[in-house]
Design a protein around this motif. Sequence first.
Motif, short mmCIF file in Angstrom:
data_model
loop_
_atom_site.label_atom_id
_atom_site.label_comp_id
_atom_site.label_asym_id
_atom_site.label_seq_id
_atom_site.Cartn_x
_atom_site.Cartn_y
_atom_site.Cartn_z
N GLU A 99 37.45 23.58 29.54
CA GLU A 99 38.31 24.16 28.52
C GLU A 99 39.71 23.61 28.72
N VAL A 100 40.36 23.21 27.64
CA VAL A 100 41.68 22.58 27.71
C VAL A 100 42.71 23.51 27.08
N LEU A 101 43.83 23.68 27.76
CA LEU A 101 44.90 24.53 27.27
C LEU A 101 46.22 23.79 27.38
N GLU A 102 46.96 23.67 26.29
CA GLU A 102 48.30 23.08 26.30
C GLU A 102 49.30 24.20 26.56
N ALA A 103 49.92 24.18 27.72
CA ALA A 103 50.83 25.25 28.11
C ALA A 103 51.76 24.75 29.20
N ASP A 104 52.86 25.48 29.39
CA ASP A 104 53.88 25.13 30.38
C ASP A 104 53.87 26.18 31.48
N ILE A 105 53.48 25.80 32.70
CA ILE A 105 53.37 26.80 33.76
C ILE A 105 54.73 27.34 34.17
N VAL A 121 42.39 27.84 42.20
CA VAL A 121 43.56 27.42 41.44
C VAL A 121 44.10 26.18 42.14
N HIS A 122 44.22 25.08 41.41
CA HIS A 122 44.58 23.79 42.00
C HIS A 122 45.73 23.17 41.21
N ALA A 123 46.73 22.66 41.94
CA ALA A 123 47.85 21.94 41.30
C ALA A 123 48.21 20.76 42.19
N ARG A 124 48.21 19.55 41.62
CA ARG A 124 48.53 18.35 42.39
C ARG A 124 49.64 17.57 41.71
N PHE A 125 50.67 17.24 42.48
CA PHE A 125 51.82 16.48 41.99
C PHE A 125 52.45 17.14 40.76
N VAL A 126 52.60 18.46 40.85
CA VAL A 126 53.16 19.24 39.75
C VAL A 126 54.43 19.97 40.18
N LEU A 127 54.33 20.82 41.20
CA LEU A 127 55.45 21.67 41.57
C LEU A 127 56.64 20.88 42.07
N MET A 128 56.41 19.69 42.61
CA MET A 128 57.52 18.87 43.09
C MET A 128 58.50 18.49 41.98
N HIS A 129 58.07 18.60 40.74
CA HIS A 129 58.92 18.25 39.60
C HIS A 129 59.55 19.48 38.94
N LEU A 130 59.32 20.67 39.48
CA LEU A 130 59.75 21.90 38.81
C LEU A 130 60.69 22.71 39.69
N PRO A 131 61.59 23.50 39.07
CA PRO A 131 62.44 24.41 39.83
C PRO A 131 61.72 25.73 40.08
N GLU A 134 59.12 28.95 44.49
CA GLU A 134 58.57 30.15 45.12
C GLU A 134 57.98 31.10 44.08
N ARG A 135 58.65 31.25 42.95
CA ARG A 135 58.13 32.11 41.88
C ARG A 135 56.82 31.56 41.34
N LEU A 136 56.77 30.24 41.15
CA LEU A 136 55.56 29.63 40.60
C LEU A 136 54.39 29.76 41.56
N ILE A 137 54.64 29.57 42.85
CA ILE A 137 53.55 29.71 43.83
C ILE A 137 53.04 31.14 43.84
N ALA A 138 53.94 32.10 43.78
CA ALA A 138 53.52 33.50 43.74
C ALA A 138 52.71 33.78 42.48
N ALA A 139 53.14 33.21 41.35
CA ALA A 139 52.40 33.43 40.10
C ALA A 139 51.01 32.81 40.17
N LEU A 140 50.90 31.61 40.73
CA LEU A 140 49.59 30.97 40.85
C LEU A 140 48.70 31.74 41.82
N ALA A 141 49.29 32.24 42.91
CA ALA A 141 48.51 33.03 43.86
C ALA A 141 47.96 34.29 43.19
N GLY A 142 48.71 34.83 42.25
CA GLY A 142 48.26 36.03 41.55
C GLY A 142 47.06 35.78 40.66
N THR A 185 63.07 16.26 40.49
CA THR A 185 62.02 16.06 41.48
C THR A 185 62.59 16.24 42.88
N ASP A 186 61.89 17.03 43.70
CA ASP A 186 62.38 17.31 45.05
C ASP A 186 61.18 17.49 45.98
#
Length: 278
Positions: A99-105, A121-131, A134-142, A185-186
């Motif tokens: 299933e494909v979803l166009e969305a902004d995490i 839940v898997h994310a590769r070469f994604v969070l390094m480009h986002l501010p 910590e909030r995003l990791i907590a949201a994904l963990a949820g 990117t960081d």
Amino acid sequence: MKMPDDAPFPGGGRYGEAFFRPEQAGEGERIDFGALAYDDITMARLRALGAGPGWRCLDVGAGTGTVSGRLLGEAGVTSVLAVDRDVRFLAERSVPGLEVLEADIAAPGFATGLRGPFHLVHARFVLMHLPDRERLIAALAGLVAPGGVLVLSDAVDLTSDRAPGTPYTAAMRAMWQGLGATIGTDVSWVPSYPQLLRGAGLGSVAAEIHVPPLLPRSALSRFWAETWERSREAMIATGLVDDAGVDAAVRYLESEECAALSAGMLTAWGRKPGGSPR
């Protein structure tokens, strides 16, 4: 989903907009070069963590869908929700269970709009480009089901101060600095993944680093050459390289003189306390 116009991205740009635009000719091929270099190690880790029949999976920033496709076809998971801000490459895939979803995490409320939880839940070469990581990791963990896993992979820069002064080293330093100044990117915080996963309430936390070899005409060498070409403007703006320096780095990658370490891929994972993921 779109970010607000005043979203705090350093330099005012975003991955996929200021650089690495999906509509740019050859961008899908560039992403696939990276997949050829890293997919095998990603799949080995996901399968070792239990990905298989009965699992519902979320693949964040799915790109061209190579990992999503292999989870379904190779690991035999039941379903994969592949999410990206631009799904033109994913739309070309027709795989049962995908299933494909166009969305902004990064958008507020992203996680609440999904039909979770997920066993993986898997994310590769994604969070390094986002501010706001910590909030995003907590949201994904949820979004992880009890007994399920969150797996995050991002780059780690190995061009330390002691690295030899080669065209490759100069280009990599200019790339990281240029992308940091333009799209935020960081990778400096990536080694903190295990602690961030622990802070998000996950257990059985661990991590590993994979550094694929830089070989002439390899998929990885072509990936970096294409990446430098697309980020050339940002690299030159740092003053660390000029056009000739970028060209020299590409030639160096394709020569037998190349003797360097690629950026590594750090993969960290944590498991949600609770019952079996199946």
